[in-house]
Design an enzyme around this catalytic site. Structure first.
Site, mmCIF file in Angstrom:
data_model
loop_
_atom_site.group_PDB
_atom_site.id
_atom_site.type_symbol
_atom_site.label_atom_id
_atom_site.label_comp_id
_atom_site.label_asym_id
_atom_site.label_seq_id
_atom_site.Cartn_x
_atom_site.Cartn_y
_atom_site.Cartn_z
ATOM 1 N N ASP A 1 6.187 2.587 3.061
ATOM 2 C CA ASP A 1 5.196 2.210 2.057
ATOM 3 C C ASP A 1 4.272 1.146 2.651
ATOM 4 O O ASP A 1 4.716 0.060 3.021
ATOM 5 C CB ASP A 1 5.901 1.676 0.806
ATOM 6 C CG ASP A 1 4.922 1.358 -0.311
ATOM 7 O OD1 ASP A 1 4.252 2.281 -0.786
ATOM 8 O OD2 ASP A 1 4.825 0.171 -0.688
ATOM 9 N N THR B 1 -2.038 3.179 -0.207
ATOM 10 C CA THR B 1 -2.264 1.908 0.494
ATOM 11 C C THR B 1 -2.416 2.105 1.998
ATOM 12 O O THR B 1 -3.287 1.497 2.619
ATOM 13 C CB THR B 1 -1.097 0.940 0.213
ATOM 14 O OG1 THR B 1 0.142 1.589 0.531
ATOM 15 C CG2 THR B 1 -1.071 0.537 -1.245
ATOM 16 N N THR B 2 -1.577 2.958 2.576
ATOM 17 C CA THR B 2 -1.660 3.195 4.018
ATOM 18 C C THR B 2 -3.001 3.824 4.383
ATOM 19 O O THR B 2 -3.649 3.428 5.359
ATOM 20 C CB THR B 2 -0.511 4.107 4.487
ATOM 21 O OG1 THR B 2 0.736 3.529 4.100
ATOM 22 C CG2 THR B 2 -0.526 4.282 5.991
ATOM 23 N N ASP C 1 5.116 4.781 -6.962
ATOM 24 C CA ASP C 1 3.934 5.492 -6.457
ATOM 25 C C ASP C 1 3.629 6.716 -7.307
ATOM 26 O O ASP C 1 2.463 6.994 -7.627
ATOM 27 C CB ASP C 1 4.158 5.928 -5.004
ATOM 28 C CG ASP C 1 4.077 4.766 -4.025
ATOM 29 O OD1 ASP C 1 3.644 3.677 -4.451
ATOM 30 O OD2 ASP C 1 4.450 4.945 -2.856
#
Length: 554
Positions: free
Chosen positions: A64, A97-98, A393
Site C-alpha cells: 500500500d 496512492t502508488t 481501499d
C-alpha cells in the site's frame, strides 16, 4: 555575502545552508524520483511487497503506497511533498496512492529533460496546467455512469481495488461484504445519494481465516459487560446511549465534610448509594435493558444494573456512540434523569462473545441500521492488517465511484487514452507549452509501462500494442498482466472510479508544478543522514537528494 566596502554581511546563521538555481531544482527532483522509485515496484496486481522495520523493531509488510511512505523516515523537504500527494489521494479517494506518487515522479523526470533543453520552469508548469485541465475534460467524456443499484459494477470496483494485495485470494467474498456495507449506509436525499464513509466501522481480530470476515448490521464494540452477573445475550434489546457517567457527581467547588460520629458516615454512604439506585431505577423505568455509557459506571451502580438484568458497557467512544445512534435509532442522552422510552434504540440482538480470545459486544440485527461494522479475521497479525488495508481501499473506491457516479477502465487503459488525447491536443497549442504537454502525455504512460514491468513483460512492446489498440478506437484496451496481451479489461471486471484518476492527475501535477518553481532552498540548520550537523553541501546530502540515500529514509 557582499556588503558595503567589500565587508561581508551575514543575514543567516552560520550553520544555515542555501542551495540555488539549477542545483536546487536538480536536488529536489532527484529526491522525488527516489521516492517514486521506492514504491514503483508495488504497482499493480503483480506488484511486490515492502517490509518496513521501524526503530522499535515493529514490522509492516504491505504494498500500500501511503502506508509505505508514512513508515519511511523522510527528511528531505521535497520528498515530504510526495508523501503529501499520497496522503491527499488516500483522504480524497481511498485508493490509487502508488499511482499518484509514481506519476508525480515521472512528471519531474520528464520536466528535467525539458530543463536541460533550456526551457524555463514557468513554461513547463504552464504546459502541465493545460494538460491537467485537458485530462479532466477527457476523463469526463470517456467515463461511464454507475449508480448505487448497480451492484455488479460496484463489486468489480471493489475487486479491482483489492487486486494485488494479500486479500486477492478472497476478493470475491470481501468485495461482496464491502458493497453490502455501502448499500446499508447509503441514504437517499431527493435525487442525491448521501454516503458517510465513517458509518462503516472496521474491527480486526487475529485468528480464523479471511473467509470468517463478517458484516454486522449494527456496531461491534471492543468492550465487555462491566459486571459478571449481567446477561451476556439479550434479544429484542432496548438500548440507552448515555454521555453522562452513572456515578455520584462531585461538587464543582472544594468542600469539607466534618463527620463527628459513625452514624453520620453511615448516612453519608447510604445517601450516595440511594443516588446511584435512583439513577439505575430511572434507566430501568425507561424500559432499557442495555446501557452503553461514554463515561464511567460506579461499582455500586454496576451491582444495581446487574440486579435489574441490564447489560452495561462503559468508556464507549464518542464516535461509537454516534454510530450506535445511527444503527439503533437511539437518542444520545446527556442526563440520566431525562431519559425516556422514546430515547431508546432497538436491536434484534445484543451479545457478548469472545473473538480470537478477546471479548467483544455485538449490537446486531438493527432493523434500519444506517451504520454497520465489518469484523476482519485472518491467521496472523500481518495478514489481518493487510486485509484491513485492502478493505479500506475497496470501501474507499466504491464510495468514490458513487460520489462521482462515474467509472473508467483499469489496466492502463485510461492512461493510454489520456496520453493519446493529450498528444492530439498538444498539436493545437502554440509555443513551447506543447513540449510540456507532450511530456505530460509521456509521463502518464509510466503507469501501464510499470504494470508491464512488474508483471515481467517487455514494457516497450506492451505499450506499443496498447497504443495501436487505442488508435483503432478501443478506448478500454488495457494490459492483461496474466497473458501480457492488450484486451478490453473493462468487460473482464477491471473497473476503477473516475475520481481515482482525476485526483491522481491533479495532486501529482500540482506537486510537480510547485517543486519546479522552487529555485532556492534555505535550510535553517544543516543535517546529515545521522541527524547531526552537516558540515557543508546541499540539504539532503549529495546526488540522491535524500539523506544517506534509501538508508537514510528508514
Amino acid at each position: 555575502m557582499a556588503g558595503l566596502g567589500g565587508q561581508p554581511v551575514f543575514i543567516m546563521s552560520e550553520d544555515a545552508q542555501r542551495q540555488t538555481g539549477e542545483d536546487a531544482q536538480e536536488n529536489n527532483i532527484a529526491a522525488c524520483k527516489t521516492v517514486a522509485k521506492a514504491v514503483r515496484t508495488t504497482l499493480g496486481p503483480k506488484g511486490m511487497d515492502k517490509m518496513m522495520v521501524d526503530s522499535m523493531g515493529d514490522i509492516v509488510v504491505t504494498n500500500d503506497g501511503v502506508t509505505i511512505l508514512e513508515e519511511m523516515n523522510l527528511e528531505h523537504p521535497a520528498a515530504k511533498m510526495m508523501v503529501e500527494v499520497a496522503q491527499t489521494q488516500e483522504e480524497e479517494v481511498g485508493d490509487g496512492t502508488t499511482s499518484a506518487v509514481v506519476f508525480a515522479g515521472e512528471l519531474l523526470k520528464q520536466a528535467e529533460d525539458l530543463l536541460d533543453q533550456e526551457i524555463h520552469p514557468t513554461i513547463i508548469t504552464q504546459g502541465f496546467r493545460l494538460a491537467r485541465q485537458k485530462s479532466t475534460e477527457v476523463l469526463e467524456d470517456i467515463s461511464m455512469d454507475v449508480s448505487v443499484n448497480d451492484t455488479d459494477t460496484l463489486e468489480k470496483v471493489a475487486k479491482t481495488a483489492m487486486t494485488g494485495k494479500s486479500a486477492e485470494a478472497s476478493r470475491d467474498y470481501l468485495a461482496e461484504v464491502a458493497v453490502k456495507a455501502i448499500h446499508q449506509v447509503a441514504e437517499e436525499t431527493g435525487d442525491e445519494i448521501v454516503l458517510d464513509r465513517d458509518q462503516i466501522k472496521v474491527e480486526k481480530s487475529q485468528g480464523g481465516s479471511v473467509e470468517d470476515t463478517e458484516l454486522v448490521q449494527g456496531v461491534i464494540l471492543n468492550k465487555e459487560g462491566v459486571h459478571g452477573n449481567m446477561p451476556n445475550s439479550i434479544d429484542d434489546a432496548n438500548i440507552a446511549l448515555l454521555k453522562s457517567p452513572i456515578e455520584v457527581r462531585e461538587t464543582e467547588t472544594d468542600a469539607e465534610i466534618n463527620i463527628s460520629d459513625p452514624s453520620q458516615m453511615k448516612n453519608f454512604v447510604e445517601q450516595e448509594e440511594q443516588q446511584l439506585k435512583e439513577m439505575v431505577e430511572s434507566i430501568a423505568e425507561s424500559g432499557a435493558d442495555v446501557v452503553l455509557c461514554q463515561k464511567g459506571i460506579d461499582d455500586m451502580a454496576q451491582h444495581y444494573l446487574a440486579k435489574e438484568g441490564i447489560f452495561a458497557a462503559r468508556r464507549v467512544s464518542s464516535g461509537d456512540l454516534d454510530k450506535l445512534s445511527k444503527a439503533t435509532g437511539a437518542n444520545i442522552v446527556t442526563s440520566i434523569n431525562d431519559i425516556e422510552k422514546a430515547d431508546l434504540g432497538r436491536a434484534g440482538s445484543v451479545k457478548e462473545r469472545k473473538v480470537g480470545g478477546d471479548p467483544m459486544t455485538f449490537i446486531s440485527d438493527c432493523p434500519e441500521a444506517k451504520s454497520v461494522s465489518i469484523l476482519i479475521r485472518g491467521g496472523t497479525e500481518h495478514v489481518v492488517n493487510e486485509i484491513d488495508r485492502a478493505m479500506e481501499d475497496a470501501i474507499g473506491s466504491v464510495v468514490s465511484a458513487l460520489r462521482s457516479g462515474r467509472v473508467v477502465g483499469g489496466g492502463g487503459a485510461t492512461e493510454v487514452e489520456l496520453a493519446r488525447e493529450l498528444r492530439d491536443y498538444a498539436d493545437t497549442v502554440g509555443g513551447r507549452e506543447q513540449l510540456a504537454i507532450n511530456a505530460f502525455a509521456d509521463a502518464i504512460e509510466v503507469l501501464p509501462r510499470t504494470l508491464a514491468e512488474n508483471a515481467g513483460f517487455d514494457p516497450i512492446d506492451s505499450l506499443v500494442e496498447l497504443r495501436n489498440k487505442h488508435e483503432d478506437g478501443e478506448v478500454w484496451a488495457g494490459l492483461d498482466v496474466t497473458s501480457g496481451k492488450s484486451e478490453v479489461l473493462f468487460e473482464k471486471g477491471v473497473v476503477e472510479p473516475r475520481q481515482i484518476k482525476t485526483q491522481a492527475v491533479q495532486s501529482a501535477s500540482e506537486a510537480a508544478e510547485m517543486i519546479l518553481r522552487i529555485d532556492d532552498v534555505i535550510s535553517a540548520s544543516g543535517f546529515d543522514s545521522d541527524g547531526g550537523d552537516a558540515g557543508g553541501g546541499p540539504p539532503g546530502g549529495p546526488g540522491g537528494g535524500m539523506p544517506g540515500g534509501m538508508g537514510g529514509m528508514m
